[in-house]
Design a protein around this motif. Structure first.
Motif, PDB file in Angstrom:
ATOM      1  N   LEU A 148       0.816  -1.209   0.000  1.00 39.76           N
ATOM      2  CA  LEU A 148       0.000   0.000   0.000  1.00 39.76           C
ATOM      3  C   LEU A 148       0.850   1.260   0.000  1.00 39.76           C
ATOM      4  N   GLN A 151       2.587   3.148  -3.516  1.00 37.10           N
ATOM      5  CA  GLN A 151       1.684   3.331  -4.647  1.00 37.10           C
ATOM      6  C   GLN A 151       1.347   4.813  -4.755  1.00 37.10           C
ATOM      7  N   ARG A 156      -3.678   3.445  -4.287  1.00 38.78           N
ATOM      8  CA  ARG A 156      -3.823   3.050  -2.884  1.00 38.78           C
ATOM      9  C   ARG A 156      -5.286   3.093  -2.460  1.00 38.78           C
TER      10      ARG A 156
END
Length: 266
Positions: A148, A151, A156
């Motif tokens: 996560l 990104q 995300r």
């Protein structure tokens, strides 16, 4: 147009996909009656589809229950990008396991969850590892948080919108998650006590793709020795992992890796 706004429909295919997707959440399997009830259909409606999926090897019948076989997993690993990444990672992970005396996993994002795509067990007498093919949480694991963190914001947000909690996954606290991801971006890795198992500390480094975003994580469930054995510290293992993740990143076609001065574009 059909009721879902799509131009075409394939009812039989949709029934088959519904069955497969439902069974991914029920590793213990479901009976034909339970499948029908969960899908809001009659047993007559899905009987032929279940038999066909069993015949083609996607389902296994265990007593009166149906479970997913490993065929989908095998097909996924014949997909060239995943196969190339795993092939490149396994020799590095094997060497890491020998040097560090720990187990290592290669994790990738899969539609709201994290998949253990490859694994190498510790060569020591004991160790901790997860089975290849296991789905783990996106928000409460070091691997998920690294995927996560590295990104762009739109990606995300999309990943979090698609998030499907695994069994036992802790509830997401958005402000705390945002702080955790910011720290991961700052330091270039995630180091955190396991939120599933006592005594395990998870350490995860990103593997970047050509666009500079994390496509995988190299992760170890680090187990600390308390006897007189001379083994690498967690910091030393982290240095080894960063080198391996940097090598994998280069193999994926991206020649810049995270450091305090130069960070991949996100």
């Amino acid at each position: 147009m059909n009721d879902n706004g799509t131009r075409y429909s394939a009812p039989a295919l949709e029934k088959g996909l519904d069955i497969i997707e439902l069974l991914t959440d029920h590793p213990e399997g479901l009976s034909l009656a339970e499948l029908a009830k969960e899908l809001g259909r009659t047993t007559a409606e899905i009987f032929r589809m279940v038999v066909t999926l069993e015949t083609r090897g996607y389902l296994l019948a265990i007593g009166d229950r149906y479970v997913l076989s490993l065929l989908l997993f095998q097909l996924a690993h014949r997909h060239q990008p995943v196969r190339s990444l795993v092939s490149a990672a396994l020799p590095l992970m094997t060497q890491l396991a020998k040097q560090a005396g720990q187990s290592f996993h290669l994790c990738v994002y899969q539609k709201g969850r994290v998949l253990i795509a490859a694994g190498v067990e510790s060569p020591e007498r004991w160790g901790f590892s997860l089975k290849v093919g296991t789905l783990i949480g996106l928000t409460d694991t070091a691997s998920g948080q690294v995927l996560l963190a590295f990104q762009e914001e739109p990606q995300r947000v999309e990943m979090l919108e698609l998030h499907i909690p695994v069994d036992g996954e802790l509830e997401v606290n958005p402000p705390q998650l945002a702080k955790d991801l910011a720290q991961i971006r700052k330091h270039g890795n995630a180091r955190m006590p396991s939120r599933q198992v006592k005594g395990v500390k998870n350490l995860a480094y990103p593997v970047f793709g050509r666009d500079g975003h994390a496509i995988a994580t190299l992760t170890t469930p680090y187990i600390e020795r308390i006897d007189n054995a001379e083994v690498p510290s967690m910091a030393e293992v982290g240095d080894m992992m960063k080198d391996a993740a940097q090598t994998l990143t280069a193999l994926m076609g991206f020649n810049v890796y995270w450091d305090s001065a130069t960070q991949p574009s996100r």
